[in-house]
Design an enzyme around this catalytic site. Structure first.
Site, mmCIF file in Angstrom:
data_model
loop_
_atom_site.group_PDB
_atom_site.id
_atom_site.type_symbol
_atom_site.label_atom_id
_atom_site.label_comp_id
_atom_site.label_asym_id
_atom_site.label_seq_id
_atom_site.Cartn_x
_atom_site.Cartn_y
_atom_site.Cartn_z
ATOM 1 N N GLU A 1 10.036 2.291 10.345
ATOM 2 C CA GLU A 1 11.049 3.344 10.191
ATOM 3 C C GLU A 1 10.266 4.656 10.193
ATOM 4 O O GLU A 1 9.405 4.883 9.346
ATOM 5 C CB GLU A 1 11.842 3.055 8.912
ATOM 6 C CG GLU A 1 12.324 4.211 8.074
ATOM 7 C CD GLU A 1 13.309 5.112 8.759
ATOM 8 O OE1 GLU A 1 13.817 4.755 9.837
ATOM 9 O OE2 GLU A 1 13.551 6.196 8.239
ATOM 10 N N CYS B 1 13.609 11.856 5.723
ATOM 11 C CA CYS B 1 13.682 11.527 7.155
ATOM 12 C C CYS B 1 15.099 11.750 7.675
ATOM 13 O O CYS B 1 15.303 11.961 8.863
ATOM 14 C CB CYS B 1 13.203 10.103 7.419
ATOM 15 S SG CYS B 1 13.966 8.898 6.355
ATOM 16 N N GLU C 1 9.847 17.328 14.549
ATOM 17 C CA GLU C 1 10.142 17.117 13.129
ATOM 18 C C GLU C 1 9.274 18.057 12.293
ATOM 19 O O GLU C 1 8.053 18.054 12.418
ATOM 20 C CB GLU C 1 9.843 15.662 12.733
ATOM 21 C CG GLU C 1 10.238 15.366 11.303
ATOM 22 C CD GLU C 1 9.964 13.928 10.874
ATOM 23 O OE1 GLU C 1 8.871 13.425 11.173
ATOM 24 O OE2 GLU C 1 10.846 13.325 10.232
ATOM 25 N N LYS D 1 0.862 -1.190 0.000
ATOM 26 C CA LYS D 1 0.000 0.000 0.000
ATOM 27 C C LYS D 1 0.896 1.237 0.000
ATOM 28 O O LYS D 1 1.485 1.599 1.015
ATOM 29 C CB LYS D 1 -0.901 0.052 1.243
ATOM 30 C CG LYS D 1 -1.997 1.099 1.074
ATOM 31 C CD LYS D 1 -2.420 1.776 2.354
ATOM 32 C CE LYS D 1 -1.722 3.068 2.645
ATOM 33 N NZ LYS D 1 -1.893 4.161 1.690
#
Ligand code: NDP
Length: 488
Positions: A248, A282, A380, A173
């Site tokens: 992750e 990331c 973040e 997905k």
């Protein structure tokens, strides 16, 4: 490009009235494609087909499975421009970065094609005489792969390739923001001769399709990349039913420049780390902890570097920074930029890029005098916003670097091997660079983080392959007629 889902070797349009609209973030009036959204019923069909396909795929000798990956490598190499163009148009990164991502994924395909010839166990000594003990690795079965939008080619590739070469079948997905690149990837595996059912693509929304994969009792492992919040939910849901999981997640990566650092090297690394891929990696550099003796010179050069960037559509060869991926991220990044102006000094940028109202363009932004307690230092942002903070010692830098909840990657610039090694030992991240930017990963090296960044095994490398296998320990007794002491 196909604009549906792919189950049991056939493209089809799910019968849902909901659409996944694939927009160009550089020009939001341009609809690239509309995918009918897959549903939980489609996931059910995908898993059933993958279960059937597994029975045959697991029996294909690993070197033959590897040759399918190898053919996919060759096909991808011949289609780099097409893939990079699709990626650039749906995700927004500039064409050069998009080509870089495609080539990175091709290296990953090469690596795992080779790994198919080395699916190895271990031979170990047994306690008993004439007993042969060894381990073999076997596939898990059907695995669920859930991927984000920021590396729509590389991340699906680095999950699909090891899963397949190990003998599993996959239900993928992709992010609903970037289904086009995933669709091309599936086409490539199909053309490479992958049997029907081995790679099922379901394009739909996380809350329905993602959740259905995570909850399905016949999906033996979940490999997820995305936000920490969703990742933790996925981990707990899949873990509850005993599935193997790797996640992750986010990052808040720092470059540390000590007093003896090469200032030009620091500036080059931080400009690329902070503004490359519009800060949406990331592994992006979102914090610079710079020794006070170098702070003035480096800050000035970073501001100049940010000013020199040309924000614009990724397809324009003169652009050096593309747009933010979608409306939600655009608002979120602008919100952090606004907040940053109240928490620190904004030296450049801090808002929407002028004259580019047709897309989600923001300015490359530099904040100075940032306190380690500030939210822009801790959270973040996932956009082109750099926070600079000065330090006096390595210990202070380590304290600030480690104060965030994430732990993906970090970097130190110094010529002093003692300081470098103290940093390597003390920093709380899964990957550490010395005199190198925070960004980057290589097919043969474990990729991933600790703390709120990572749960479970690392990706890429042998670790990434091992995640998709289980070990079987084998005892073979060939001591005919002799009695074995089973109490030993
Ligand atoms: P999400 O974590 O929301 O999405 C990642 C993937 O998970 C997508 O495919 C998403 O589908 C799917 N998903 C969403 N909800 C569920 C669920 N309940 N069960 C199973 N799957 C689900 O990340 P976003 O893409 O929305 O990005 C938001 C934030 O995530 C960013 O701001 C950034 O901080 C972080 N991020 C980190 C990345 C990294 O590499 N570390 C990569 C991308 C994002 P759908 O797209 O349909 O929502």
């Amino acid at each position: 490009m196909h604009t549906g889902s792919f189950i049991d070797g056939e493209w089809f349009a799910p019968k849902s009235t909901t659409k996944v609209t694939n927009l160009n973030p550089a020009n939001t009036s341009e609809v690239l494609a509309e995918f009918p959204a897959a549903t939980a019923a489609d996931v059910q069909r995908a898993v059933e087909g993958a279960k059937r396909a597994f029975l045959e795929w697991r029996e294909v000798p690993a070197p033959q499975r590897a040759r399918v990956i190898w053919r996919a490598t060759e096909i991808a190499r011949a289609r780099v421009e097409e893939l990079a163009t699709m990626l650039c148009r749906e995700e927004g990164k500039i064409l050069a970065e998009a080509r870089g991502e495609i080539n990175k994924g091709i290296s990953v395909l090469e690596y795992y094609a080779g790994a198919g010839f080395r699916l190895q166990g271990r031979t170990l000594p047994a306690e008993g005489k004439n007993v042969f003990t060894y381990t073999i690795r076997r596939p898990l079965g059907v695995v669920g792969l859930i991927t984000p939008w920021n590396f729509p080619w590389a991340i699906p590739v680095w999950k699909v390739a090891p899963a397949l070469v190990a003998g599993n079948t996959c239900v993928l997905k992709p992010s609903e923001i970037t289904p086009g690149t995933a669709s091309l990837m599936v086409e490539i595996f199909q053309e490479a001769g992958l049997p029907a059912g081995c790679l099922q693509l379901v394009v739909g929304y996380g809350e329905e399709v993602g959740k259905a994969i995570v909850d399905h009792p016949d999906v033996h492992a979940i490999s997820f990349t995305g936000s920490t919040e969703t990742g933790r939910l996925v981990y707990s849901q899949a873990g509850k039913r005993g599935a193997k999981v790797t996640c992750e997640l986010g990052g808040k990566n720092a470059v540390i420049a000590l007093a003896d650092a090469d200032p030009d090297a620091v500036v080059a690394a931080v400009l690329n780390g902070a503004f490359g891929s519009t800060g949406q990696r990331c592994t992006a550099t979102s914090r610079l902890l710079v020794h006070e003796s170098l702070a003035g010179r480096i800050t000035e050069a970073l501001v100049e570097g940010a000013r020199a960037l040309k924000v614009g559509p990724g397809m324009d060869p003169t652009s050096t920074m593309g747009p933010i991926v979608d409306a939600q991220q655009f608002e979120s990044v602008l919100g952090y930029m606004k907040l940053g102006k109240t928490e620190a000094e904004c030296l450049i940028g801090g808002g929407k890029a002028a004259g580019l109202e047709q897309g989600y363009f923001v300015e490359p932004t530099v904040f100075a005098g940032v306190s380690p307690d500030a939210r822009i230092f801790q959270e973040e942002i996932f956009g082109p916003a750099l926070s600079i903070c000065t330090i006096k010692t390595l210990d202070e830098a380590l304290r600030y670097a480690n104060s965030v909840r994430y732990g993906l990657t970090s970097s130190v610039y110094t010529r002093d091997v003692y300081e470098a090694m103290r940093f390597v030992e003390g920093v709380e991240t899964g990957m550490v660079h010395v005199n190198e930017p925070t960004v980057g990963g290589e097919a043969q090296l474990p990729f991933g983080g600790i703390k709120a960044t990572g749960i479970g095994d690392r990706e890429m490398s042998e670790d990434g392959l091992n995640f998709f296998t289980e070990q079987k320990t084998v005892f073979v007794n060939f001591d005919e007629g002799a009695k074995r002491d089973f109490n030993r």
